[in-house]
Enzyme design. Structure first.
Site, mmCIF file in Angstrom:
data_model
loop_
_atom_site.group_PDB
_atom_site.id
_atom_site.type_symbol
_atom_site.label_atom_id
_atom_site.label_comp_id
_atom_site.label_asym_id
_atom_site.label_seq_id
_atom_site.Cartn_x
_atom_site.Cartn_y
_atom_site.Cartn_z
ATOM 1 N N SER A 84 0.872 -1.177 0.000
ATOM 2 C CA SER A 84 0.000 0.000 0.000
ATOM 3 C C SER A 84 0.901 1.216 0.000
ATOM 4 C CB SER A 84 -0.847 -0.029 1.280
ATOM 5 O OG SER A 84 -1.411 1.242 1.530
ATOM 6 N N TYR A 106 -1.704 -1.317 10.375
ATOM 7 C CA TYR A 106 -1.830 -1.589 8.940
ATOM 8 C C TYR A 106 -0.623 -1.024 8.190
ATOM 9 C CZ TYR A 106 -3.812 -1.551 4.198
ATOM 10 O OH TYR A 106 -4.032 -1.747 2.853
#
Ligand code: NAP
Length: 246
Positions: free
Chosen positions: A153, A166
């Protein structure tokens, strides 16, 4: 969008495992791999969602997939070893592994981050990928070429406030992939790369950005060219890269 036109039979006769294959990007990847001829092993935690992906692939007339329900949060090493044993018996080899499943966790300052949630996110997003890869490596060494893909990401490349476990898990994923890519480069037929999907219309995106108009992001099916390129033999020689799908 990554520019690649996959040949129709790109993944014919290939066996590919996709984690988180019941929803979002994982579901789209499983369907796209099957559409190019692969036999896909659909791994995930919600059986009904895996069955939906299975039905979509079967209805389209693509190679019959297999379903493997597994909760990556609770699975221990022995369960990954059991999976490898079953795949070895059923298929004898593995050509592709897409680590796609992930948990978003909380969007909150580190000072408030729930430690239990932190562990859950790290377990699913990092530890499970490590254990699964470790157990499947012997099967991945059997074909002439094989591809392992990790999913990162933008927040796994540059630290951003409030992304908590995350974000840290995606940094760890980038590192895991780099280490594995180097270790395997000269000693195996396996290439290892990372995909950053970019903003994509999925359940996770809505959870992360509740105020965003979902129509402005591409659908999961639209970002598949990079997935197909890296999973298929056209990417032989590409190793240790972290690439953007958009
Ligand atoms: P999603 O729609 O939430 O799908 C995530 C998948 O992971 C689901 O199939 C989910 O299963 C599975 N999963 C979660 N926890 C699991 C567990 N404990 N055991 C087994 N499977 C589990 O998310 P997505 O947007 O498609 O994300 C796919 C990947 O892309 C992730 O790695 C994510 O970090 C990355 N990504 C997405 C975006 C984006 O904009 N969408 C951007 C950057 C990176 P259930 O369906 O059963 O919950």
């Amino acid at each position: 969008m990554f520019d690649y036109q996959a040949p129709q039979q790109l993944l014919q006769e290939r066996i590919i495992l996709v984690t988180g294959a019941g929803d979002g990007i994982g579901r789209a990847a499983a369907f796209s791999f099957a559409a190019k001829g692969a036999t896909v092993i659909l791994l995930g935690r919600t059986l009904s969602k895996l069955e939906d992906t299975y039905d979509a692939i079967e209805t389209a007339g693509y190679p019959q997939p297999a379903i493997y329900p597994l909760n990556l949060e609770s699975a221990a090493q022995a369960e990954y070893a059991g999976l490898a044993q079953i795949l070895g018996r059923e298929f004898g080899q593995l050509h592709g592994l897409l680590h796609n499943a992930a948990l978003l966790g909380q969007r909150t300052p580190l000072g408030n981050y729930d430690p239990a949630m932190w562990n859950q996110v790290m377990q699913v997003n990092v530890n499970a990928s490590f254990m699964l890869t470790q157990e499947l490596l012997p099967l991945l060494t059997i074909p002439v070429d094989a591809s392992v893909l990790f999913t990162s990401s933008g927040v796994g490349r540059v630290g951003k406030a409030y992304w908590g476990a995350y974000g840290v898990s995606k940094f760890a994923t980038e590192g895991l992939a780099q280490i594995l890519a180097q270790e395997l480069e000269k000693t195996s037929n396996i290439r290892v790369n990372v995909i950053n999907p970019g903003a994509t219309q999925t359940r996770m995106r809505v959870k992360a950005y509740p105020g965003e108009d979902p129509c402005c992001n591409p659908a999961a099916a639209d970002i598949m060219p990079l997935y197909l390129y890296l999973m298929g033999p056209d990417s032989i020689g590409t190793n240790g890269q972290s690439l953007d799908a958009q």
